[in-house]
Structure formats: structure tokens, C-alpha cells
Enzyme design. Structure first.
Site, short mmCIF file in Angstrom:
data_model
loop_
_atom_site.label_atom_id
_atom_site.label_comp_id
_atom_site.label_asym_id
_atom_site.label_seq_id
_atom_site.Cartn_x
_atom_site.Cartn_y
_atom_site.Cartn_z
N ARG A 124 -18.68 20.02 24.81
CA ARG A 124 -18.08 18.94 24.04
C ARG A 124 -16.56 19.18 24.00
O ARG A 124 -16.12 20.24 23.58
CB ARG A 124 -18.62 18.93 22.62
CG ARG A 124 -17.94 17.87 21.78
CD ARG A 124 -17.86 18.28 20.34
NE ARG A 124 -17.16 17.26 19.58
CZ ARG A 124 -16.66 17.48 18.37
NH1 ARG A 124 -16.78 18.65 17.81
NH2 ARG A 124 -16.05 16.53 17.73
N ARG B 256 -7.71 18.67 6.90
CA ARG B 256 -6.65 17.85 7.52
C ARG B 256 -6.19 16.76 6.57
O ARG B 256 -7.01 16.16 5.86
CB ARG B 256 -7.18 17.22 8.81
CG ARG B 256 -7.18 18.17 9.97
CD ARG B 256 -7.91 17.59 11.17
NE ARG B 256 -9.27 18.08 11.25
CZ ARG B 256 -10.18 17.65 12.11
NH1 ARG B 256 -9.89 16.68 12.95
NH2 ARG B 256 -11.39 18.16 12.12
N ASN C 87 -20.49 23.44 21.78
CA ASN C 87 -19.64 22.60 20.94
C ASN C 87 -18.76 23.55 20.11
O ASN C 87 -19.19 24.09 19.10
CB ASN C 87 -20.56 21.75 20.05
CG ASN C 87 -19.80 20.78 19.17
OD1 ASN C 87 -18.58 20.87 19.04
ND2 ASN C 87 -20.52 19.85 18.57
N HIS D 170 -14.62 11.85 18.03
CA HIS D 170 -16.02 11.68 17.58
C HIS D 170 -16.74 10.56 18.34
O HIS D 170 -17.71 9.98 17.85
CB HIS D 170 -16.10 11.33 16.08
CG HIS D 170 -15.62 12.41 15.18
ND1 HIS D 170 -14.88 12.13 14.05
CD2 HIS D 170 -15.77 13.75 15.21
CE1 HIS D 170 -14.59 13.26 13.43
NE2 HIS D 170 -15.12 14.26 14.11
N GLU E 220 -25.32 14.81 18.53
CA GLU E 220 -24.30 14.95 19.58
C GLU E 220 -24.78 15.82 20.72
O GLU E 220 -24.53 15.54 21.88
CB GLU E 220 -23.04 15.58 18.97
CG GLU E 220 -22.11 14.58 18.34
CD GLU E 220 -20.86 15.24 17.78
OE1 GLU E 220 -21.00 16.06 16.87
OE2 GLU E 220 -19.77 14.93 18.27
#
Ligand code: AMP
Length: 404
Positions: A92, A242, A7, A181, A388
């Protein structure tokens, strides 16, 4: 099957070695601040998961991955005696554009299409692609799978994914909302259904992935019907670095006033804005909370704005769905910050989302999924630990097993 999950972020690398049959993790790796002088990589092995910290200053994310392979090959504590024992690699990938609607085996054609998706997630996809290339070089015989964050959102209706721009931009450049996500939202929704003891297909859920990046999704009957991230992971909530959604005219205004190039503007919006830009302290929420506690007014404003934007997004998805049974909190901030959850839900009680202070503050069983609303809250509030890596490992196993 033994799957190495990779990831990669712009300045981080998370990796786990997972045995899918028993759903057990044998190795965990976290590299952070990659690309800076303070870059470090923690690696730990089952059963004790005693962290060993390595200095990775000067290395790029893909080089950290190569170093991790060396460590796994050489360390006597390693759960594998050679890289040949790794059956597959699960990557990922944040953005799959319209090229990928589900997990894919990475062959030459898929690799080429991945390159075309890089501009959709400029912080993440290039690092992930570099890791894929590194693994193709170092372990060419081992199958690699790409698991996409966008896949869960392919069920959104056109009214949610289209932008009100001239039609040709959709046809020519595939400009539309893709979300991100997805692996986390899908998992959080399923775990919430388990907590509520009801089938996911009967539920209306608002899942909130609040980490360094953040997004909120309306999950109606198990399907994503809208999500805050858009064409790229820049849209939506205010995030660590962000900006999230802003008036698009600000972009052209700054470019004109300061003569900024496209790349410079990208850097400002993706890496210098959000919590970091407003607080001037850091992008890490823990540091910003500490600064606010110490009286830093800009840090306090950053938190206020962060909370307000989450409240508005939850409210808008309450309106978008025909029913809302629960709001689900997950990822670094969603799982761990009782303080921020308290602030978020303090403004949402009138919508029937009523937090139980004691359950919210309870930290005895870190990692346990739980309900934190009062018993007769019309809408339940859940906390779910995102996993995840395990989901990516399972999807990788499914795909590679089919091929065998
Ligand atoms: P993630 O991207 O999911 O790893 O989440 C990272 C974010 O979670 C960072 O901003 C961390 O500061 C934040 N975080 C982790 N633990 C806590 C905590 N106990 N309180 C507040 N923020 C936290």
C-alpha cells in the site's frame, strides 16, 4: 495466488497473507507504536487467529517486516512452509503523485519514481519504500506491486484539484490535490451500493474514512470528484496527530516567531497537532473519549472540533454533488464509534441524514456492513468495514497474473 500485503505507516505495520482465489486471509500482523519503547507486534494465523505478541522495541518498520518473515518461516503454525510459497507482495502506497495513476509493478524505474513521491506523504511513503527495499533484498525473485491511495482520485476535475497559487507551481512542482485513502473510499462506495441494492454508477455518495488519519470524498456515479486530503495527507479533517486544514499564514508566523526549521514545522503539523495537540492526552480516539468522560475539558474540545470539521466537510460535499443518496462511515472511528457517529449526525438531520439510534448502537454483528439511518431518511447512512488489505491483494493478483 498467495499475496503478502504490506501496509506500512510511520509507526505501524499492518500485514496480511491472503489467498486471492478464495479471498481468505491466512495471517494477520499488526505492529504499533513502532519506534518507541512500547513497540509491539501481534501475529496470528488462520484458522483461530490466536494472537502472539512480540516485542519489537528498537526496530524500524522495515525491520518489523523482516521479523515477520522470520516468524512466518519458522513458526509451526504458519500457513506456509517457506517464503518461496509467497507469489507476490502487494504494497500500500499513500502517495503516487502524477507518476502513478494506477497500480504498478515495482521495477527499478518505478522504485526511482516512488522516491520522488516521498515528500508527498512524509509520514507514510518513506516507511513503505523502506519495506519495499527490505523485500527486494530478502525475496528478490518475488514480484512486488504498489497499490496507490491516490489512484481513485485521479478522476477529480481541475476545479477540485488545482490550488489558487501561481500557475508555475503546478507546472514546475506538480502542486495539486492528490487525495489519499483511495482504496478505502472506492471499496466503501462499492459496499454502500451493494447495501442500497443499486448500481454505483447511479449513486451520489459521501464516503468518510475516519481512522487515525481521516478523509472524506464526494463519489459521484462511482468516481471521486473531490476529497479533503490534498497535495499531502495533511490537508482536510483534524486527525490523530495531523492538524488538517489551517490558515497557511499560521505556518509562516510560527516559523518566524519561534525560528522553526522546515523539518520542525513539518513535525509540529504532522505529529504534534490534531486530537493529540488539542487534547494533550493522546492521538487515540478511545483514550480521548475516556478522558472527556472523566471531565477533561481539552479532550472534550478536541472531540467537539473533530465532529464539527466532519460535519462541515459532509455539508460541503452535499453542496458539491448534484444528488446525495448516502453517507458512508468506515475505518477505526467510523466503523466502531457509535458515540461519535451519533454526535456527527445529530447536526446533519436538517440535511436529511437521520440516524436510527438503535441501529447505530447495535454492535451484535461487528464487522457487518449495515444501514444505520431510519427507514425514511432521505439520505441513507451506512457503516462499512474497510478491507484495504483484500483489495490490495486482488489488485496485486490482477497485475502479476497479466505479466505471467
Ligand atoms: P484506524 O487508523 O482505521 O486503525 O483507526 C484508528 C482509530 O480508531 C484510533 O483513533 C482508535 O482509537 C479509533 N477506534 C477504534 N475503535 C474505536 C471505538 N470503539 N471507539 C472510538 N474510537 C475507536
Amino acid at each position: 495466488m498467495i499475496v503478502l500485503v504490506v501496509n506500512a505507516g510511520s509507526s505501524s505495520l499492518k500485514s496480511q497473507l491472503i489467498e486471492t482465489e478464495g479471498k481468505v486471509c491466512r495471517m494477520k500482523c499488526l505492529a504499533e507504536k513502532v519506534g518507541t519503547d512500547e513497540a509491539y507486534m501481534n501475529v496470528s494465523f488462520a484458522p483461530d487467529f490466536q494472537k502472539v505478541t512480540y516485542n519489537v522495541a528498537g526496530l524500524a518498520v522495515a525491520q518489523c517486516l523482516a521479523k515477520l518473515l522470520d516468524i512466518m518461516s519458522d513458526d509451526p503454525e504458519s500457513p506456509i512452509s517457506g517464503l518461496g510459497q509467497i507469489d507476490a507482495i502487494g504494497n500500500r502506497i499513500v502517495a503516487g503523485g502524477e507518476y502513478f495513476t494506477k497500480a504498478a509493478l515495482i521495477d527499478d524505474e518505478a522504485r526511482e519514481n516512488l522516491s520522488k513521491c516521498e515528500e508527498l506523504a512524509p509520514l507514510h511513503n518513506p516507511a513503505a519504500d523502506a519495506c519495499i527495499d527490505m523485500m527486494r533484498k530478502l525475496m528478490p525473485e518475488t514480484p512486488q506491486v504498489a497499490v496507490f491511495d491516490t489512484a481513485f482520485h485521479t478522476t477529480m476535475p481541475p476545479k477540485a484539484y488545482m490550488y489558487p497559487l501561481p500557475w508555475r507551481y503546478y507546472e514546475q512542482f506538480h502542486i495539486r490535490r492528490y487525495g489519499a485513502h483511495g482504496t478505502s473510499h472506492r471499496y466503501a462506495a462499492q459496499q454502500a451500493a451493494n447495501l442500497l441494492g443499486r448500481p454505483l454508477r447511479d449513486l451520489g455518495l459521501i464516503t468518510c474514512h475516519l481512522g487515525n488519519g481521516g478523509s472524506i470524498t464526494a463519489v459521484n456515479h462511482g468516481k471521486s470528484i473531490d476529497t479533503t486530503m490534498g497535495f499531502t495527507p495533511l490537508e482536510g479533517l483534524m486527525m490523530g496527530t495531523r492538524s488538517g486544514s489551517i490558515d497557511p499564514a499560521i505556518v509562516t508566523y510560527i516559523m518566524r516567531e519561534e525560528g522553526k526549521t522546515f523539518d520542525e514545522m513539518d513535525e509540529i503539523l504532522n505529529r504534534q497537532s490534531g486530537i493529540l495537540g488539542i487534547s494533550g492526552v493522546d492521538s487515540d480516539m478511545r483514550d480521548v473519549l475516556d478522558a472527556a468522560d472523566a471531565g477533561n475539558e481539552r479532550a472534550e474540545l478536541a472531540i467537539d472540533m473533530y465532529v464539527y470539521k466532519i460535519q462541515k466537510a459532509i455539508g460541503s460535499y452535499y453542496a458539491a454533488m448534484t444528488r446525495t443518496d448516502a453517507v458512508v462511515m468506515t475505518a477505526g472511528i467510523g466503523e466502531n464509534s457509535a458515540k461519535l457517529r451519533e454526535r456527527i449526525f445529530a447536526g446533519l438531520a436538517h440535511m436529511g441524514m437521520i440516524l436510527d439510534k438503535e441501529r447505530n448502537d447495535f454492535t451484535g454483528q461487528i464487522g457487518a456492513n449495515r444501514i444505520i439511518s431510519i427507514d425514511d431518511s432521505p439520505i441513507r447512512i451506512c457503516v462499512v468495514t474497510t478491507d484495504e488489505e483484500m483489495r490490495i491483494a486482488r489488485e496485486t493478483d490482477n497485475l502479476v497474473s497479466q505479466l505471467r
